[in-house]
Design a protein around this motif. Structure first.
Motif, short mmCIF file in Angstrom:
data_model
loop_
_atom_site.label_atom_id
_atom_site.label_comp_id
_atom_site.label_asym_id
_atom_site.label_seq_id
_atom_site.Cartn_x
_atom_site.Cartn_y
_atom_site.Cartn_z
N SER A 92 0.81 -1.22 0.00
CA SER A 92 0.00 0.00 0.00
C SER A 92 0.84 1.27 0.00
CB SER A 92 -0.91 0.01 1.23
OG SER A 92 -0.13 -0.04 2.42
N VAL A 93 2.15 1.13 0.07
CA VAL A 93 3.05 2.27 0.21
C VAL A 93 3.64 2.66 -1.14
CG1 VAL A 93 5.26 3.00 1.20
CG2 VAL A 93 3.60 1.81 2.62
N ILE A 94 3.74 3.96 -1.41
CA ILE A 94 4.46 4.45 -2.58
C ILE A 94 5.90 4.65 -2.15
CG2 ILE A 94 4.69 6.29 -4.29
CD1 ILE A 94 1.41 5.88 -2.50
N THR A 95 6.82 3.92 -2.78
CA THR A 95 8.21 3.91 -2.35
C THR A 95 9.04 4.89 -3.15
OG1 THR A 95 7.98 1.57 -1.82
CG2 THR A 95 10.20 2.46 -1.92
N ALA A 96 9.73 5.78 -2.44
CA ALA A 96 10.54 6.82 -3.06
C ALA A 96 12.00 6.41 -3.08
CB ALA A 96 10.38 8.14 -2.31
N GLY A 97 12.53 6.17 -4.28
CA GLY A 97 13.95 5.93 -4.46
C GLY A 97 14.71 7.22 -4.56
N GLY A 98 15.98 7.15 -4.98
CA GLY A 98 16.80 8.35 -4.94
C GLY A 98 17.67 8.55 -6.17
N THR A 99 17.87 9.84 -6.49
CA THR A 99 18.71 10.21 -7.62
C THR A 99 19.76 11.23 -7.18
OG1 THR A 99 17.33 12.09 -8.29
CG2 THR A 99 16.77 9.92 -9.21
N ALA B 169 20.84 7.54 -11.09
CA ALA B 169 20.56 6.82 -9.86
C ALA B 169 21.63 7.14 -8.82
CB ALA B 169 20.53 5.31 -10.13
N TRP B 170 21.19 7.46 -7.61
CA TRP B 170 22.13 7.71 -6.52
C TRP B 170 22.65 6.38 -5.99
CZ3 TRP B 170 20.62 7.80 -0.86
CH2 TRP B 170 21.74 8.09 -0.05
N GLN B 171 23.95 6.33 -5.73
CA GLN B 171 24.58 5.10 -5.29
C GLN B 171 23.95 4.53 -4.02
OE1 GLN B 171 28.86 5.16 -5.17
NE2 GLN B 171 28.93 3.64 -3.51
N GLY B 172 23.48 5.41 -3.13
CA GLY B 172 22.93 4.93 -1.86
C GLY B 172 21.47 4.51 -1.92
N ALA B 173 20.77 4.83 -3.01
CA ALA B 173 19.33 4.58 -3.07
C ALA B 173 19.00 3.12 -2.84
CB ALA B 173 18.77 5.04 -4.41
N GLY B 174 18.08 2.84 -1.93
CA GLY B 174 17.72 1.46 -1.64
C GLY B 174 16.87 0.84 -2.74
N SER B 175 17.12 -0.42 -3.02
CA SER B 175 16.24 -1.22 -3.89
C SER B 175 16.41 -2.68 -3.51
CB SER B 175 16.57 -1.01 -5.38
OG SER B 175 17.82 -1.59 -5.72
N GLY B 176 15.39 -3.46 -3.81
CA GLY B 176 15.47 -4.87 -3.48
C GLY B 176 14.19 -5.59 -3.80
N CYS B 177 14.26 -6.91 -3.75
CA CYS B 177 13.14 -7.80 -4.07
C CYS B 177 12.64 -8.44 -2.78
CB CYS B 177 13.60 -8.87 -5.06
SG CYS B 177 12.33 -10.05 -5.53
N SER B 178 11.39 -8.21 -2.45
CA SER B 178 10.86 -8.67 -1.17
C SER B 178 10.74 -10.20 -1.13
CB SER B 178 9.48 -8.05 -0.92
OG SER B 178 8.92 -8.58 0.27
N ALA B 179 11.10 -10.75 0.02
CA ALA B 179 10.90 -12.17 0.28
C ALA B 179 9.62 -12.41 1.07
CB ALA B 179 12.09 -12.73 1.05
N TRP B 180 8.95 -11.34 1.50
CA TRP B 180 7.79 -11.48 2.37
C TRP B 180 6.51 -10.90 1.80
CZ3 TRP B 180 8.67 -14.65 6.30
CH2 TRP B 180 9.99 -14.81 6.72
N VAL B 181 6.63 -9.99 0.83
CA VAL B 181 5.46 -9.34 0.26
C VAL B 181 5.28 -9.82 -1.18
CG1 VAL B 181 4.35 -7.14 -0.29
CG2 VAL B 181 5.86 -7.32 1.71
#
Length: 410
Positions: free
Chosen positions: A251-258, A274-286
């Motif tokens: 339900s959340v709109i996720t804001a990445g980073g540039t 793309a900013w080097q620190g910006a989080g991204s990933g593939c959920s194992a639970w959702v």
């Protein structure tokens, strides 16, 4: 897809361009927010069951302490503090200077920011924004139960609170602001604060904090779903890897980073990667939402969209932390902590928060977004150059479907 430039946008506002150039003259090029020695994380590591705020402060600007005392806005750009202010951010994302009437942006923090309202007043006066105070009904502070007192103790998140309030103000000066302060940075108390923000009338709720997802914190997903309210969360500042919550909730709109830099002579006048620190990933639970179609992640993928987050191209923020925090006064602050409240402000400017019960609209309205096609957040990890960690045409993990190009997508 990349939005086609329109003729009125073939130049950047002269004030914005000059101020941006002045701010970036202080930027050490080639440095990394994830590893650079000139960046300090406001919050340290969080113990299990707790979240950490994601603000990152530049320590190489004015000795890391900023410039103390308010700056009067004058014709001289030298009078403005370093870092991006409202003019640059509006120019970069083609946003109007007005809008947002009737919208209330809530920012959720852990602990009290005792000088939040006073510091907000300095920021808004400096940049010529209208007052937003308790007295005029624009600003409200409450604890996680919705009460004005007693407030929780100061837990060291005041820089984060200042960033969130200033970022929201920069893009939506007409919006009301609601600061909800959780008793502590635990998953349960932050989730309760989101529920309270919705109950107090927030139309957009920004959450600039993160915890690594697990089966334990999956229990709070329902607290981040409120019909008619847009709930936004930062994707995290640790680059590619295990996604964070609340960002991974469906339900959340996720804001990445540039990384946002001036690009004189181009149609847009700005460039993003793309900013080097910006989080991204593939959920194992959702589970994978029906509206996400990326090929290599069977679960919920983060992020959805993005905005400026690199501390090297960070925002001007005013905070007087009476505990002696080196970020006191004017600072340049970034992290995906910045992209979340800015995205909340963009949604508020458009005035349709009910469209954002989830991020699905941002996967179909991509003509209103600028595709970010360069950069990676895979430093120190290996995802083989996959879209999950590397920006390219179309959807990618660090920047999602792109950054706002006006309000069409919203």
């Amino acid at each position: 897809m990349t939005a086609r430039p329109k003729s009125p946008r073939r130049y950047v506002n002269a004030l914005a361009a000059a101020a941006a150039a002045a701010a970036l003259a202080l930027v050490p090029t080639g440095s990394s927010a994830a590893t650079g020695p000139h960046v300090r994380e406001v919050c340290g590591s969080a113990k299990p069951g707790f979240a950490r705020c994601l603000a990152q402060v530049r320590t190489d600007v004015h000795g890391g302490r900023g410039v103390r005392g308010p700056h009067a806005r004058t014709a001289s750009l030298a009078a403005l503090p370093p870092g991006y202010g409202p003019a640059e951010l509006r120019a970069a994302y083609h946003l109007p200077a007005d809008g947002g009437a009737g919208q209330t942006i809530a920012v959720v923090e852990a602990g009290d920011a005792p000088r939040a309202e006073a510091d907000l007043a300095v920021y808004r006066t400096t940049f010529g924004l209208p007052p937003c105070t308790t007295a005029n009904g624009c600003f409200r502070k409450a604890d996680q139960r919705g009460d004005a007192a007693p407030l929780p103790p100061d837990l060291g998140w005041s820089v984060e609170a200042a960033l969130d309030l200033d970022a929201a103000s920069a893009l939506c000066p007409a919006c009301h602001l609601l600061l909800v302060e959780a008793d502590q940075a635990a998953g349960a108390t932050l989730a309760a604060s989101v529920d309270t923000a919705a109950a107090l009338g927030a139309t957009e709720i920004s959450n600039s904090y993160a915890a690594a997802e697990s089966n334990q914190n999956a229990a709070f997903a329902a607290d981040y779903a409120h019909p008619g309210v847009a709930v936004i969360a930062s994707s995290g500042d640790a680059g590619y890897g295990i996604p964070s919550v609340p960002a991974a909730y469906r339900s959340v709109i996720t804001a990445g980073g540039t990384t946002l830099t001036p690009a004189p002579g181009t149609a847009r006048g700005w460039s993003e990667s793309a900013w080097q620190g910006a989080g991204s990933g593939c959920s194992a639970w959702v589970d994978k939402p029906a509206w996400q179609h990326d090929a290599n992640c069977p679960g919920r993928m983060t992020a959805d969209v993005s905005m400026d987050a690199d501390p090297d191209t960070g925002l001007a923020v005013y905070n007087t932390d009476e505990t002696g925090d080196p970020g006191g006064g004017w600072s340049v602050v970034g992290g995906t902590s910045a992209s979340s409240p800015m995205l909340a402000a963009v949604i508020a400017l458009a005035g349709h928060p009910a469209r954002f019960g989830d991020a699905s609209r941002l996967y179909t309205a991509t003509a209103g977004l600028t595709d970010v096609t360069s950069g990676s957040n895979a430093a120190g990890t290996d995802c083989g150059g996959d879209y999950q960690c590397t920006a390219g045409p179309g959807y990618d993990g660090p920047t999602g479907n792109g950054t706002p190009d006006g309000l069409t997508a919203f």
